[in-house]
Design a protein around this motif. Structure first.
Motif, PDB file in Angstrom:
ATOM      1  N   LEU A 150      -0.197   0.130   5.182  1.00  0.00           N
ATOM      2  CA  LEU A 150       0.024   1.570   5.350  1.00  0.00           C
ATOM      3  C   LEU A 150       0.876   2.124   4.215  1.00  0.00           C
ATOM      4  CD1 LEU A 150      -0.476   3.951   7.271  1.00  0.00           C
ATOM      5  CD2 LEU A 150       1.599   3.288   8.499  1.00  0.00           C
ATOM      6  N   ALA A 151       1.971   1.451   3.921  1.00  0.00           N
ATOM      7  CA  ALA A 151       2.863   1.915   2.853  1.00  0.00           C
ATOM      8  C   ALA A 151       2.157   1.903   1.498  1.00  0.00           C
ATOM      9  CB  ALA A 151       4.111   1.037   2.811  1.00  0.00           C
ATOM     10  N   LEU A 152       1.373   0.857   1.242  1.00  0.00           N
ATOM     11  CA  LEU A 152       0.665   0.744  -0.033  1.00  0.00           C
ATOM     12  C   LEU A 152      -0.438   1.788  -0.170  1.00  0.00           C
ATOM     13  CD1 LEU A 152       0.511  -3.113  -0.323  1.00  0.00           C
ATOM     14  CD2 LEU A 152       1.167  -1.615  -2.201  1.00  0.00           C
ATOM     15  N   LEU A 164       1.051  -1.418  -6.265  1.00  0.00           N
ATOM     16  CA  LEU A 164       2.043  -2.490  -6.313  1.00  0.00           C
ATOM     17  C   LEU A 164       3.011  -2.349  -5.145  1.00  0.00           C
ATOM     18  CD1 LEU A 164       2.935  -2.237 -10.117  1.00  0.00           C
ATOM     19  CD2 LEU A 164       1.413  -3.917  -9.059  1.00  0.00           C
ATOM     20  N   VAL A 165       3.507  -3.465  -4.650  1.00  0.00           N
ATOM     21  CA  VAL A 165       4.496  -3.421  -3.575  1.00  0.00           C
ATOM     22  C   VAL A 165       5.735  -2.656  -4.033  1.00  0.00           C
ATOM     23  CG1 VAL A 165       6.026  -4.826  -2.136  1.00  0.00           C
ATOM     24  CG2 VAL A 165       3.657  -5.552  -2.514  1.00  0.00           C
ATOM     25  N   SER A 166       6.143  -2.854  -5.261  1.00  0.00           N
ATOM     26  CA  SER A 166       7.334  -2.175  -5.776  1.00  0.00           C
ATOM     27  C   SER A 166       7.183  -0.660  -5.760  1.00  0.00           C
ATOM     28  CB  SER A 166       7.645  -2.662  -7.197  1.00  0.00           C
ATOM     29  OG  SER A 166       6.550  -2.408  -8.063  1.00  0.00           O
ATOM     30  N   ALA A 167       5.959  -0.172  -5.961  1.00  0.00           N
ATOM     31  CA  ALA A 167       5.736   1.279  -6.007  1.00  0.00           C
ATOM     32  C   ALA A 167       6.017   1.940  -4.667  1.00  0.00           C
ATOM     33  CB  ALA A 167       4.301   1.560  -6.442  1.00  0.00           C
ATOM     34  N   ALA A 333      -5.105  -2.207   2.294  1.00  0.00           N
ATOM     35  CA  ALA A 333      -4.814  -0.912   1.681  1.00  0.00           C
ATOM     36  C   ALA A 333      -5.923  -0.514   0.716  1.00  0.00           C
ATOM     37  CB  ALA A 333      -3.470  -0.972   0.961  1.00  0.00           C
ATOM     38  N   ARG A 334      -6.369  -1.476  -0.081  1.00  0.00           N
ATOM     39  CA  ARG A 334      -7.390  -1.188  -1.101  1.00  0.00           C
ATOM     40  C   ARG A 334      -8.690  -0.684  -0.479  1.00  0.00           C
ATOM     41  NH1 ARG A 334     -10.919   0.314  -3.361  1.00  0.00           N
ATOM     42  NH2 ARG A 334     -11.929  -0.303  -5.327  1.00  0.00           N
ATOM     43  N   ILE A 335      -9.059  -1.159   0.705  1.00  0.00           N
ATOM     44  CA  ILE A 335     -10.348  -0.785   1.302  1.00  0.00           C
ATOM     45  C   ILE A 335     -10.234   0.375   2.292  1.00  0.00           C
ATOM     46  CG2 ILE A 335     -11.256  -3.127   1.024  1.00  0.00           C
ATOM     47  CD1 ILE A 335     -10.769  -3.592   4.010  1.00  0.00           C
ATOM     48  N   SER A 336      -9.027   0.972   2.405  1.00  0.00           N
ATOM     49  CA  SER A 336      -8.795   1.975   3.459  1.00  0.00           C
ATOM     50  C   SER A 336      -8.650   3.401   2.944  1.00  0.00           C
ATOM     51  CB  SER A 336      -7.542   1.587   4.262  1.00  0.00           C
ATOM     52  OG  SER A 336      -7.714   0.338   4.898  1.00  0.00           O
ATOM     53  N   ALA A 481      11.185   2.097   5.741  1.00  0.00           N
ATOM     54  CA  ALA A 481      12.115   3.216   5.562  1.00  0.00           C
ATOM     55  C   ALA A 481      11.615   4.161   4.468  1.00  0.00           C
ATOM     56  CB  ALA A 481      13.503   2.683   5.214  1.00  0.00           C
ATOM     57  N   SER A 482      11.108   3.592   3.393  1.00  0.00           N
ATOM     58  CA  SER A 482      10.623   4.393   2.274  1.00  0.00           C
ATOM     59  C   SER A 482       9.402   5.209   2.679  1.00  0.00           C
ATOM     60  CB  SER A 482      10.289   3.469   1.099  1.00  0.00           C
ATOM     61  OG  SER A 482       9.923   4.201  -0.032  1.00  0.00           O
ATOM     62  N   PHE A 483       8.473   4.575   3.384  1.00  0.00           N
ATOM     63  CA  PHE A 483       7.267   5.264   3.844  1.00  0.00           C
ATOM     64  C   PHE A 483       7.626   6.415   4.777  1.00  0.00           C
ATOM     65  CE2 PHE A 483       4.106   5.629   7.295  1.00  0.00           C
ATOM     66  CZ  PHE A 483       3.033   6.118   6.562  1.00  0.00           C
TER      67      PHE A 483
END
Length: 498
Positions: A150-152, A164-167, A333-336, A481-483
């Motif tokens: 979801l976050a990605l 990227l996870v960092s993003a 995430a890539r396919i959603s 938290a970021s999302f």
């Protein structure tokens, strides 16, 4: 096309060091990693229970929240894949091979070998075995994957960040995620993915070997030569699939997986103890929902024996799913792209959970019924119990052949998906990583599996994966938290415009 980044070289160096240690000194490697794993599961078991429960609540909140109407992409974006193909792809990457391996073996273990609290072989142990199998493979597992995905997907397709996870942490830490700290986060994700998939390749080869050994007298279980041949064949298959791209190779394989899985599931329900399967499925859903809160927070702080069971099963599973979350989450995430948050969570949480429940009800109930008929499977190898169960059913040989094919296709899909994810993560989030990069990671995964199978270091590598879950669980909390921060700000802006 984007060039490889520092994440590629640092991750590759760490993997070579870990594998070299495991290959050259497998005994020492296993002792050291085993001690670390034991410390984490014993001292931080409470932490894993709390963290994963928070992830479940986090996902359920957004499933019903008005913010769930926000799309993972621009408002005009449409889903790239049909709903059925999407479900098949996320299910194949997330659970497939594990369900085949543990579908009969885990309920049987909880019933006859090592029950959670009940007496082995009792009616209560039967009910308990199904409830905990549902628990370990249900909402909690898929919530872990959903948090990362979801976050990605939101950061990548809604906000235009690299995949990227960092993003995903930029709303909290800003541009610091484009420097050293961002590299550290992405290296942890890549390392966990490489080690996780290499371990799965090894254990997948072991199970296919076990199935062939059970069906054919000329093949022995635990044969390294047989496992080497299996890995070589599978490697050629997933490299060929990876070369054709996401919309062809993985798409077709995932649909094939679902067709074979549904066919095998229906066969077991029809030729197995049909009424028992349907009754256990219905009864265990009720028992699961009734005991969900208790199971989620059960730490058994006073009872040492029960605590050991929780460490060995529940805590192990939570750490295992967390360690797989970078790989599965990035792929999902890539396919959603193009689905709303609510559609996404319904598809990622509810449907795979229900399929997993029906799978364990069918295969677990059948295995326990076979065990109770007098055919003792307790002393058998774990990878042979599924095929032993089939041997006592009509059309058992045919079902065993289908199972080996299914394991193989799940095997190929997982490795194929992983090479794609690793390619993304080491080319700065490119949606179309270079084939040479994917080939490098594909061959590296297979080589790791072969080296560790030959030296007996595979179990230790699995332990390394569990250790890697601990730092990544902290990253996942930050991702949540970021999302929430980013989505909440956007939703408030949308409301003001209205």
């Amino acid at each position: 096309m984007r060039k490889v980044t520092n994440v590629f070289w640092i991750s590759l160096a760490l993997v070579i060091l870990a594998v070299g240690y495991g290959a050259l000194a497998p005994g020492n490697f296993e002792t050291v990693t085993g001690n670390i794993e034991s410390f984490l599961t014993t001292s931080f078991g409470w932490y894993y229970l709390l963290v994963v429960s928070v992830m479940v609540l986090f996902c359920l909140f957004f499933l019903v929240s008005p913010m769930g109407q926000v799309k993972l992409g621009k408002d005009t974006d449409k889903p790239e894949f049909s709903f059925s193909t999407w479900v098949a792809m996320l299910f194949s990457a997330g659970m497939g091979i594990g369900l085949v391996f543990w579908g009969a073996a885990e309920p049987l273990s909880h019933y006859a070998i090592d029950p959670a609290t009940a007496d082995p072989g009792s009616a209560e142990a039967f009910r308990e075995s199904m409830r905990y199998s549902f628990f370990h493979w249900g909402l909690h597992a898929w919530s872990i994957y959903a948090v990362v995905a979801l976050a990605l997907a939101y950061a990548q397709f809604r906000k235009g960040e690299p995949g990227l996870v960092s993003a995903t942490l930029k709303p909290l830490f800003g541009d610091r995620m484009t420097g050293v700290w961002g590299t550290v986060v992405d290296v942890v994700a890549v390392f966990a993915t490489v080690v996780g998939v290499a371990t799965t390749l090894g254990f997948g080869a072991i199970q296919i070997n076990g199935g062939l050994a059970y069906m054919f007298d000329g093949i022995s279980a635990g044969s390294f030569v047989t496992q080497l041949i299996i890995i070589a064949v599978v490697t050629m298959m997933f490299v060929a699939s990876s070369w054709t791209g996401l919309s062809k190779g993985i798409k077709y394989l995932s649909n094939t997986n679902m067709i074979l899985a549904v066919f095998l599931l229906l066969m077991v329900i029809i030729v197995g103890p049909t009424l028992l399967i349907l009754n256990m499925f219905t009864d265990t859903i009720g028992s699961y929902l009734q005991n969900l809160v208790r199971m989620s927070f059960r730490a058994a702080p006073i009872d040492g024996e029960n605590r050991a069971w929780i460490d060995g099963w529940t805590i192990f599973y939570w750490a295992w799913w967390i360690s797989w979350a970078p790989f599965v989450g990035i792929f999902i995430a890539r396919i959603s792209k193009g689905r709303t948050i609510r559609q996404f969570l319904f598809g990622v949480l509810m449907l795979p959970t229900l399929i997993s429940f029906l799978w364990f009800a069918a295969f677990g109930s059948t295995a326990i019924d076979v065990q109770n008929s007098g055919f003792n499977m307790i002393e058998m190898l774990t990878e042979e119990r599924l095929f032993a169960t089939f041997s006592q059913l009509p059309l058992g040989t045919f079902m065993s052949v289908i199972a080996v094919l299914l394991i193989t296709t799940f095997f190929v899909t997982s490795a194929d998906s992983a090479t794609f994810v690793l390619g993304m993560q080491t080319t700065n989030g490119s949606l179309h990583p270079k084939n040479t990069v994917k080939l490098t990671w594909g061959l590296a995964q297979s080589a790791i599996a072969v080296i560790l199978l030959s030296t007996g270091g595979l179990d230790a590598l699995q332990t390394v994966l569990i250790i890697a879950a601990f730092p990544f669980s902290i990253i996942m909390l930050l991702m949540m938290a970021s999302f929430y921060k980013a989505l909440n700000l956007e939703y408030k802006a949308i409301k003001r415009k209205r």
